[in-house]
Design an enzyme around this catalytic site. Structure first.
Site, PDB file in Angstrom:
ATOM      1  CG  LEU A 131      -1.897   1.135   1.343  1.00 45.97           C
ATOM      2  CD1 LEU A 131      -3.021   0.912   0.355  1.00 45.97           C
ATOM      3  CD2 LEU A 131      -2.443   1.272   2.760  1.00 45.97           C
ATOM      4  CG  HIS A 132       2.057   2.795  -3.417  1.00 45.27           C
ATOM      5  ND1 HIS A 132       1.776   1.485  -3.742  1.00 45.27           N
ATOM      6  CD2 HIS A 132       1.805   3.514  -4.542  1.00 45.27           C
ATOM      7  CE1 HIS A 132       1.371   1.414  -4.990  1.00 45.27           C
ATOM      8  NE2 HIS A 132       1.367   2.631  -5.505  1.00 45.27           N
TER       9      HIS A 132
END
Length: 364
Positions: free
Chosen positions: A293-294
């Site tokens: 997740l970014h």
DNA sequence: GTTCTAGAAC
DNA sequence: GTTCTAGAAC
């Protein structure tokens, strides 16, 4: 916007009449205030009042009147077949037009007005002041504070040897097994191609990528996007193993989301100190192409040689881009992020974000 | 001729 | 995520 009318009135046909009609009587009065008449080769800038339909509907802030060479003997300043004079006037007309445009742009000054606190949200806003004393507000960030306490704080933080299995992943086959395993376990996630593994490797072994990282913490690492789509574009990667996209995010991750948001905000503020004209958005892609997740922290200028196609634009300028604060709100209230079908979003026709909607949102 | 798009490969 | 390319579309 440019209007070609020597009379500076709604008369005539075509584009001129259409613009006057769309702008309402406000345009006529705004023009009269500035100038009574224009000769060929000259331009006049009329600031549109916010009451004009063109302003409220399409966010048009100025109309530039410019008069080109006239070949009609029925009207003033006829060329009488003087070609050279015509060229000169046309050149002057364009010059005046662009000078008028430049005067609008250079009179825009961006000033950070600092943080404002209210009961539930922290907002950092930028104020744009224009020469016609109208102000626009652009939210660069809002953050829900109330949600923090609802997080169960059971973030699956990766801590070195704590998760031994993670360290053994060295090739894509193993990764796929891992991915497959997770999918049955969480009924989420998807298979990631080899190209999408880089962020995972980085959060697993940040020390190996020290030179490329801006910040390393237990929860997240920060790095410049390899293909920045704007002047400033950094990624805040979550270090939680198995948390790869918004579909994976649950209430237990709220605290992590808040931390990532804080980190992202810190970098945005740092960049703003260097250049107060920047505007930032913090958000997630609805369906990312890379693991882990970014959070994207990206300035809204989109000045980059890496922004090359429609998909690039749309991934940051449609609902494919999910504002971090909205994600946190959704997780908090629904336990999951709202994910729309993304098929068409990335191939949508190019368009600017609707400033009108923004204004309403920010005033709410 | 050009631009756009989707698919393959990485 | 990117680049490359063939075919479609203009």
């Amino acid at each position: 916007m440019m209007v070609l009318s020597w009379q500076l009135n709604p008369g005539g046909g075509g584009v001129n009449a259409a613009i006057f009609s769309a702008a309402g009587p406000e345009l006529e009065s705004a023009t009269k205030e500035k100038v009574q008449s224009l000769s060929p080769g000259n331009a006049a800038v009329a600031p549109l009042p916010s009451s004009s339909p063109l302003f409220t509907r399409e966010c048009v802030t100025h109309v530039i009147h410019v008069v080109g060479p006239n070949m009609n003997p029925q009207r003033p300043n006829c060329l009488n077949n003087d070609y050279n004079k015509g060229c000169k006037i046309l050149q002057d007309a364009y010059t005046s037009l662009f000078e008028g445009f430049a005067s609008i742009v250079t009179n825009l000054t961006w000033q950070p007005v600092g943080k404002t606190e209210n009961l539930e949200r922290k907002s950092l806003m930028l104020q744009v002041q224009s020469n016609c004393s109208r102000n626009y507000f652009k939210k660069i960030d809002q953050k829900s504070k109330r949600d923090v306490d609802h997080g169960s704080a059971k973030s699956k933080k990766y801590k070195g040897t704590q998760d031994g299995s993670g360290l053994t992943f060295t090739d894509s086959r193993d990764e796929n097994v891992d991915s497959e395993h997770r999918r049955t376990e969480r009924s989420m996630s998807k298979a990631w191609g080899s190209w999408g593994q880089a962020p995972h490797q980085i959060v697993m072994h940040p020390e190996k990528h020290k030179d490329d990282l801006l910040e390393i913490s237990d929860d997240a690492v920060v790095l410049n996007d390899m293909y920045p789509k704007a002047q400033k574009h950094v990624l805040v990667l979550a270090r939680t193993v198995g948390l790869d996209c918004l579909a994976d995010v649950q209430k237990e991750h709220l605290q992590l989301l808040n931390k990532m948001h804080d980190v992202g905000l810190k970098w945005a503020e740092k960049f703003l100190n260097e250049n107060a004209a920047l505007v930032f958005r913090l958000g997630y892609h609805m369906e990312p192409s890379m693991r882990q997740l970014h959070l994207h922290v990206i300035s809204q200028d989109f000045q980059s040689t890496h922004l090359k196609n429609k998909k690039h634009w749309n991934s940051f300028n449609t609902t494919f881009f999910h504002d971090s604060v909205d994600v946190m709100d959704e997780i908090s209230s629904d336990g999951k992020a709202t994910l729309k079908d993304d098929d068409k979003l990335l191939s949508m026709e190019l368009r600017c974000l609707d400033v009108e909607v923004d204004l309403q949102t920010y005033r709410a």
